[in-house]
Design a protein around this motif. Structure first.
Motif, short mmCIF file in Angstrom:
data_model
loop_
_atom_site.label_atom_id
_atom_site.label_comp_id
_atom_site.label_asym_id
_atom_site.label_seq_id
_atom_site.Cartn_x
_atom_site.Cartn_y
_atom_site.Cartn_z
N HIS A 104 4.05 3.36 -5.16
CA HIS A 104 3.45 4.50 -5.86
C HIS A 104 2.49 4.05 -6.97
O HIS A 104 1.41 4.63 -7.12
N ALA A 137 -5.68 4.18 -0.91
CA ALA A 137 -4.75 3.15 -0.47
C ALA A 137 -4.70 3.07 1.06
O ALA A 137 -4.61 1.98 1.63
N ASP A 138 -4.78 4.21 1.72
CA ASP A 138 -4.74 4.22 3.18
C ASP A 138 -6.03 3.65 3.77
O ASP A 138 -6.00 2.96 4.80
N ARG A 188 -0.67 2.70 -5.41
CA ARG A 188 -1.46 3.79 -4.83
C ARG A 188 -2.21 4.55 -5.93
O ARG A 188 -3.37 4.93 -5.76
N PHE A 237 0.81 -1.21 0.00
CA PHE A 237 0.00 0.00 0.00
C PHE A 237 0.85 1.27 0.00
O PHE A 237 0.31 2.37 -0.04
N GLU A 238 2.15 1.12 0.01
CA GLU A 238 3.06 2.27 -0.07
C GLU A 238 3.71 2.39 -1.44
O GLU A 238 4.44 3.35 -1.69
N HIS A 282 -6.49 9.14 1.12
CA HIS A 282 -6.09 8.41 -0.07
C HIS A 282 -6.69 7.02 0.02
O HIS A 282 -6.70 6.39 1.09
#
Length: 418
Positions: free
Chosen positions: A226, A258-259, A229, A223-224, A256
């Motif tokens: 790029h 993804a978060d 995301r 999830f980090e 975001h």
């Protein structure tokens, strides 16, 4: 005619016709076809028109706790994959009307109801709905279930997919990998493996602390990245979860995406013991596995009761706003709306709750989930309707915290007063 067949014939009016799928468009489409959002909505309608949920992703244990059903009460519920509908009757002596716009879900619910009524024992039932690759599944259907189905439902399961295979053959190829959601989870596993990560490692955990460690080491880094995301910010990336563009915005909020997804997956991964969470075992292992909790309708101890009470389920191919006005009198003690209201316009919400008020018995309970944490009704539903119901936000947050599926941000219970 058997009682199981009677249960299924109420809506035998060609529920597989194209006109039925147009109801999905009416529920989803808000923008013109030439706009970006309009194109996203129409693509979602296309992919959502087939089988979406081989397993429903709402926790029936939480539903039952919130509804506090009493013997003889009646429930109107969105059918989806049918797991919760059958779990309600396996747990409580109630009547359930299972309502759905999706013709594949209607066919799946009718198949499950009839199988529960007609199959001779739990072992045979489990070979259809619990086993992942039982070669005898098609024979069980042909010999013991199909003769009791109404003609339209039988035509659906005898029909062919794009590769020429009978639809019923899905049950001997791990049914839970089928449908839009099943393929989405498979794709998620593939993406993780392409990046050197393996979601199935979650099943190696021996404690919740171990679950948290494996998640943070194995899956959280995805999830980090790029490019991932960026992908998660696109509404179409979540169509496989059955999330239309309008609900994508509710889920994302000011964060975001993804978060948001990372936090929801983290709760699924280590918010509960894996042995107690069949949703997590499906997500990470692609099956219910050996041992551990099962959906209530698949628990061996509930089989004899399920056989008796499956006749209490009536399956209807319609929307709530079509079905409720047809009743003309107070009928239901509880309503299960899943997350459908996240899709709705203010006018659609008002029509839905008008129907609920017209058909609700005193003290009726309405439960639903939302992508975001807060209830969506204040400011959108007329106060003359909303003021008739009691709502406790803290109570809802407590229910949401206990929901093992971990997909939704909010759980809400509204109780009709007076």
């Amino acid at each position: 005619m058997s009682r199981a067949t009677e249960v299924c014939v109420e809506d035998e009016g060609a529920y597989l016709s194209p006109s039925r799928n147009r109801r999905l468009a009416e529920a989803v489409h808000r923008y013109g076809a030439v706009s970006r959002k309009g194109l996203e909505e129409r693509f979602f309608t296309l992919v959502f028109s087939g089988l979406v949920y081989p397993q429903i992703w709402e926790d029936p244990v939480v539903d039952l706790e919130a509804m506090a059903l009493k013997p003889g009460e009646r429930v109107a519920a969105i059918a989806s994959g049918g797991c919760n509908v059958l779990s309600y009757v396996a747990s409580e002596d109630v009547g359930v009307t299972a309502i759905d716009l999706n013709p594949s879900h209607v066919a799946l619910n009718k198949l499950k109801v009839t199988a529960a009524r007609c199959l001779p024992d739990y072992e045979t039932f489990s070979r259809l709905f619990l086993s992942i690759s039982d070669r005898s599944a098609v024979e069980i259907y042909d010999d013991l279930v199909a003769p009791h189905l109404d003609g339209v439902t039988r035509a659906y399961w005898d029909g062919r997919d794009a590769l020429g295979r009978r639809r019923i053959s899905r049950f001997r190829r791990n049914f839970y990998r089928q449908g839009l959601l099943g393929r989405f989870i498979t794709a998620g596993h593939l993406v993780a493996r392409l990046h050197g990560r393996n979601p199935a490692k979650m099943l190696q955990a021996r404690s919740q602390a171990d679950q948290e460690r494996i998640f943070n080491e194995e899956l959280a880094p995805l999830f980090e990245m790029h490019h991932l995301r960026w992908l998660m910010e696109r509404p179409a990336s979540l169509f496989g979860l059955g999330i239309p563009p309008s609900q994508f915005d509710e889920l994302k909020g000011q964060q975001h995406m993804a978060d948001v997804l990372k936090s929801r997956l983290a709760k699924l991964a280590y918010g509960f013991d894996l042995d107690d969470n069949y949703f997590a075992r499906q997500a990470f292992g692609r099956s219910y596995g050996d041992g551990g909790a099962l959906p209530l309708y698949l628990e061996p101890s509930n089989w004899s009761v399920l056989q008796q009470r499956a006749q209490n389920v009536n399956v209807v191919h319609a929307s709530f706003t079509e079905h409720l006005p047809s009743l003309g009198a107070p009928t239901y003690d509880a309503y299960v709306l899943l997350d459908a209201q996240d899709w709705m316009t203010d006018a659609q919400l008002t029509a839905l709750w008008d129907g609920i008020l017209a058909t609700a018995k005193p003290g009726a309970r309405v439960i639903f989930r939302t992508a975001g944490e807060d209830t969506i009704l204040p400011g959108r539903l007329p106060e003359v309707i909303l003021s008739r119901f009691r709502y406790d936000a803290d109570e809802g947050r407590a229910f949401a915290a206990r929901d093992r599926s971990s997909v939704y941000g909010g759980f809400h219970l509204y109780t009709l007063e007076g």
